[in-house]
Design a protein around this motif. Structure first.
Motif, PDB file in Angstrom:
ATOM      1  N   SER A  75     -26.649 -16.973  -5.687  1.00  0.00           N
ATOM      2  CA  SER A  75     -25.749 -16.660  -6.790  1.00  0.00           C
ATOM      3  C   SER A  75     -24.306 -16.769  -6.338  1.00  0.00           C
ATOM      4  N   TYR A  76     -24.023 -16.259  -5.156  1.00  0.00           N
ATOM      5  CA  TYR A  76     -22.665 -16.333  -4.602  1.00  0.00           C
ATOM      6  C   TYR A  76     -22.242 -17.785  -4.417  1.00  0.00           C
ATOM      7  N   LEU A  77     -23.157 -18.571  -3.829  1.00  0.00           N
ATOM      8  CA  LEU A  77     -22.835 -19.979  -3.593  1.00  0.00           C
ATOM      9  C   LEU A  77     -22.698 -20.741  -4.897  1.00  0.00           C
ATOM     10  N   ASP A  78     -23.554 -20.434  -5.878  1.00  0.00           N
ATOM     11  CA  ASP A  78     -23.501 -21.123  -7.158  1.00  0.00           C
ATOM     12  C   ASP A  78     -22.162 -20.908  -7.841  1.00  0.00           C
ATOM     13  N   VAL A  79     -21.691 -19.643  -7.861  1.00  0.00           N
ATOM     14  CA  VAL A  79     -20.427 -19.339  -8.518  1.00  0.00           C
ATOM     15  C   VAL A  79     -19.272 -20.039  -7.826  1.00  0.00           C
ATOM     16  N   HIS A  80     -19.273 -20.025  -6.502  1.00  0.00           N
ATOM     17  CA  HIS A  80     -18.179 -20.641  -5.771  1.00  0.00           C
ATOM     18  C   HIS A  80     -18.216 -22.166  -5.865  1.00  0.00           C
ATOM     19  N   GLU A  81     -19.416 -22.731  -5.911  1.00  0.00           N
ATOM     20  CA  GLU A  81     -19.510 -24.176  -6.098  1.00  0.00           C
ATOM     21  C   GLU A  81     -19.046 -24.549  -7.501  1.00  0.00           C
ATOM     22  N   LEU A  82     -19.439 -23.744  -8.483  1.00  0.00           N
ATOM     23  CA  LEU A  82     -19.022 -23.990  -9.858  1.00  0.00           C
ATOM     24  C   LEU A  82     -17.500 -23.997  -9.957  1.00  0.00           C
ATOM     25  N   ARG A  83     -16.857 -23.002  -9.383  1.00  0.00           N
ATOM     26  CA  ARG A  83     -15.400 -22.915  -9.441  1.00  0.00           C
ATOM     27  C   ARG A  83     -14.757 -24.107  -8.722  1.00  0.00           C
ATOM     28  N   ALA A  84     -15.295 -24.438  -7.548  1.00  0.00           N
ATOM     29  CA  ALA A  84     -14.727 -25.549  -6.779  1.00  0.00           C
ATOM     30  C   ALA A  84     -14.842 -26.863  -7.539  1.00  0.00           C
ATOM     31  N   ARG A  85     -15.994 -27.076  -8.181  1.00  0.00           N
ATOM     32  CA  ARG A  85     -16.200 -28.320  -8.920  1.00  0.00           C
ATOM     33  C   ARG A  85     -15.345 -28.379 -10.181  1.00  0.00           C
ATOM     34  N   ALA A  86     -14.985 -27.214 -10.713  1.00  0.00           N
ATOM     35  CA  ALA A  86     -14.269 -27.171 -11.986  1.00  0.00           C
ATOM     36  C   ALA A  86     -12.757 -27.213 -11.844  1.00  0.00           C
ATOM     37  N   HIS A 107     -22.568 -12.030 -16.026  1.00  0.00           N
ATOM     38  CA  HIS A 107     -22.534 -11.001 -14.981  1.00  0.00           C
ATOM     39  C   HIS A 107     -22.549  -9.621 -15.621  1.00  0.00           C
ATOM     40  N   GLN A 108     -23.563  -8.829 -15.278  1.00  0.00           N
ATOM     41  CA  GLN A 108     -23.648  -7.436 -15.719  1.00  0.00           C
ATOM     42  C   GLN A 108     -23.387  -7.264 -17.217  1.00  0.00           C
ATOM     43  N   HIS A 109     -24.179  -7.914 -18.028  1.00  0.00           N
ATOM     44  CA  HIS A 109     -24.140  -7.772 -19.483  1.00  0.00           C
ATOM     45  C   HIS A 109     -22.843  -8.272 -20.106  1.00  0.00           C
ATOM     46  N   GLY A 110     -22.112  -9.126 -19.419  1.00  0.00           N
ATOM     47  CA  GLY A 110     -20.875  -9.659 -19.958  1.00  0.00           C
ATOM     48  C   GLY A 110     -20.553 -11.013 -19.363  1.00  0.00           C
ATOM     49  N   VAL A 111     -19.356 -11.501 -19.626  1.00  0.00           N
ATOM     50  CA  VAL A 111     -18.881 -12.758 -19.076  1.00  0.00           C
ATOM     51  C   VAL A 111     -17.816 -12.455 -18.024  1.00  0.00           C
ATOM     52  N   LEU A 112     -18.081 -12.861 -16.800  1.00  0.00           N
ATOM     53  CA  LEU A 112     -17.120 -12.679 -15.722  1.00  0.00           C
ATOM     54  C   LEU A 112     -16.242 -13.927 -15.633  1.00  0.00           C
ATOM     55  N   ILE A 113     -14.937 -13.750 -15.713  1.00  0.00           N
ATOM     56  CA  ILE A 113     -14.013 -14.872 -15.592  1.00  0.00           C
ATOM     57  C   ILE A 113     -13.821 -15.185 -14.106  1.00  0.00           C
ATOM     58  N   VAL A 114     -14.252 -16.378 -13.699  1.00  0.00           N
ATOM     59  CA  VAL A 114     -14.177 -16.763 -12.286  1.00  0.00           C
ATOM     60  C   VAL A 114     -13.043 -17.740 -12.008  1.00  0.00           C
ATOM     61  N   HIS A 115     -12.458 -18.284 -13.067  1.00  0.00           N
ATOM     62  CA  HIS A 115     -11.311 -19.188 -12.894  1.00  0.00           C
ATOM     63  C   HIS A 115     -10.489 -19.181 -14.173  1.00  0.00           C
ATOM     64  N   HIS A 116      -9.170 -19.192 -14.022  1.00  0.00           N
ATOM     65  CA  HIS A 116      -8.269 -19.128 -15.173  1.00  0.00           C
ATOM     66  C   HIS A 116      -7.076 -20.034 -14.895  1.00  0.00           C
ATOM     67  N   VAL A 117      -6.884 -21.007 -15.754  1.00  0.00           N
ATOM     68  CA  VAL A 117      -5.714 -21.886 -15.656  1.00  0.00           C
ATOM     69  C   VAL A 117      -4.732 -21.479 -16.746  1.00  0.00           C
ATOM     70  N   PRO A 211     -28.154 -23.581 -17.430  1.00  0.00           N
ATOM     71  CA  PRO A 211     -26.777 -23.173 -17.722  1.00  0.00           C
ATOM     72  C   PRO A 211     -26.255 -22.245 -16.629  1.00  0.00           C
ATOM     73  N   VAL A 212     -25.142 -22.605 -16.028  1.00  0.00           N
ATOM     74  CA  VAL A 212     -24.592 -21.795 -14.937  1.00  0.00           C
ATOM     75  C   VAL A 212     -23.230 -21.202 -15.299  1.00  0.00           C
ATOM     76  N   GLY A 213     -22.708 -21.558 -16.449  1.00  0.00           N
ATOM     77  CA  GLY A 213     -21.414 -21.036 -16.854  1.00  0.00           C
ATOM     78  C   GLY A 213     -20.943 -21.714 -18.125  1.00  0.00           C
ATOM     79  N   ALA A 214     -19.702 -21.439 -18.468  1.00  0.00           N
ATOM     80  CA  ALA A 214     -19.106 -22.048 -19.654  1.00  0.00           C
ATOM     81  C   ALA A 214     -17.603 -22.177 -19.436  1.00  0.00           C
ATOM     82  N   VAL A 215     -17.028 -23.159 -20.098  1.00  0.00           N
ATOM     83  CA  VAL A 215     -15.583 -23.385 -20.009  1.00  0.00           C
ATOM     84  C   VAL A 215     -15.002 -23.293 -21.412  1.00  0.00           C
ATOM     85  N   ALA A 216     -13.813 -22.690 -21.516  1.00  0.00           N
ATOM     86  CA  ALA A 216     -13.213 -22.473 -22.831  1.00  0.00           C
ATOM     87  C   ALA A 216     -11.719 -22.729 -22.813  1.00  0.00           C
ATOM     88  N   VAL A 217     -11.227 -23.201 -23.952  1.00  0.00           N
ATOM     89  CA  VAL A 217      -9.792 -23.258 -24.220  1.00  0.00           C
ATOM     90  C   VAL A 217      -9.473 -22.071 -25.119  1.00  0.00           C
TER      91      VAL A 217
END
Length: 254
Positions: A75-86, A107-117, A211-217
């Motif tokens: 899970s740790y690697l997946d999140v960090h790979e996702l962020r790196a690829r994005a 993450h824990q019944h919600g959406v954890l923001i792992v990257h923000h531009v 599905p490993v995440g989502a991206v939003a504007v």
């Protein structure tokens, strides 16, 4: 200064011990290596075993690391790979859309923001990395609920709080909304979580097509939904970004 919890320190030491050297160790080996009484060592091992962090071979009685640690590590690697690829794709999306871009994971019944531009202007903005967003009312959360069975279970079994008069809380109405998300391949949030804020999101999949995440504007409702309608180019841009990240994660069909 607050003191460390001794039992946790000992448990961490056991996990490090089992992670190095021999693949499996007996109770005496572990107790001796850590300078613990056998009874103390056995109690900690029993707890770790109950939580899945340690496994005991039924024949030899020796201990080794458990599958739960592998799951957490992945899970740790997946999140960090996702962020790196994005990183590159989300930067491009922010520039082309002129709005903020968020990357979120379940993450824990919600959406954890792992990257923000940040929105590419000189306005004052607050970094939201590490923030938790609701599953049922945000575009990110709706996408995860539509495509991730775990997220869907969590949102249907939990309470769907009403944040604004536009928040969808009814079970049947929410399920209909998710059907629409799946049919379109994207989700929207029109002042359903925060007044004056709108968003559009699309799912990111990995090489297993999971599905490993989502991206939003995300932006002011008058910019994202001028005249009450989502800007079509934003939908296209978000979906293209999500597909690009998915391809970089090995999801070739995207």
């Amino acid at each position: 200064m607050a003191k460390n919890i001794q039992s946790l320190e000992r448990a961490a030491a056991m996990l490090r011990l089992l992670a190095g050297g021999e693949r499996r160790l007996g109770l005496s080996d572990i107790a001796s290596a850590l300078g613990l009484a056998k009874g103390t060592a056995h109690g900690i091992l029993r707890t770790l075993q109950h939580e899945g962090f340690v496994e005991q071979d039924p024949t030899s009685g020796r201990y080794q690391l458990g599958a739960e640690l592998l799951r957490l590590g992945n899970s740790y690697l997946d999140v960090h790979e996702l962020r790196a690829r994005a990183l590159v794709w989300t930067d491009d999306l922010a520039r082309s859309s002129g709005e903020s871009v968020h990357l979120g994971v379940l993450h824990q019944h919600g959406v954890l923001i792992v990257h923000h531009v940040f929105r590419p202007d000189d306005s004052r903005q607050v970094l939201e990395v590490g923030a938790m967003h609701p599953l049922h009312s945000t575009a990110l959360g709706k996408v995860l609920c539509a495509y991730d069975p775990v997220a869907h279970s969590e949102v249907t079994e939990g309470e769907r709080q009403s944040f604004t008069p536009r928040t969808v809380t009814g079970e049947q109405e929410f399920e209909t909304l998710l059907d629409t998300v799946r049919a379109r391949g994207w989700a929207a949030d029109a002042e359903e979580t925060w007044e004056g804020v709108a968003a559009v999101a699309a799912p990111v999949h990995d090489r297993r097509r999971m599905p490993v995440g989502a991206v939003a504007v995300t932006g002011a409702v008058e910019r994202v939904r001028p005249g009450g309608e989502l800007r079509p180019e934003l939908i296209t841009a978000v979906r293209d970004c999500a597909r690009a990240v998915s391809r970089d994660l090995g999801a070739n069909r995207f």
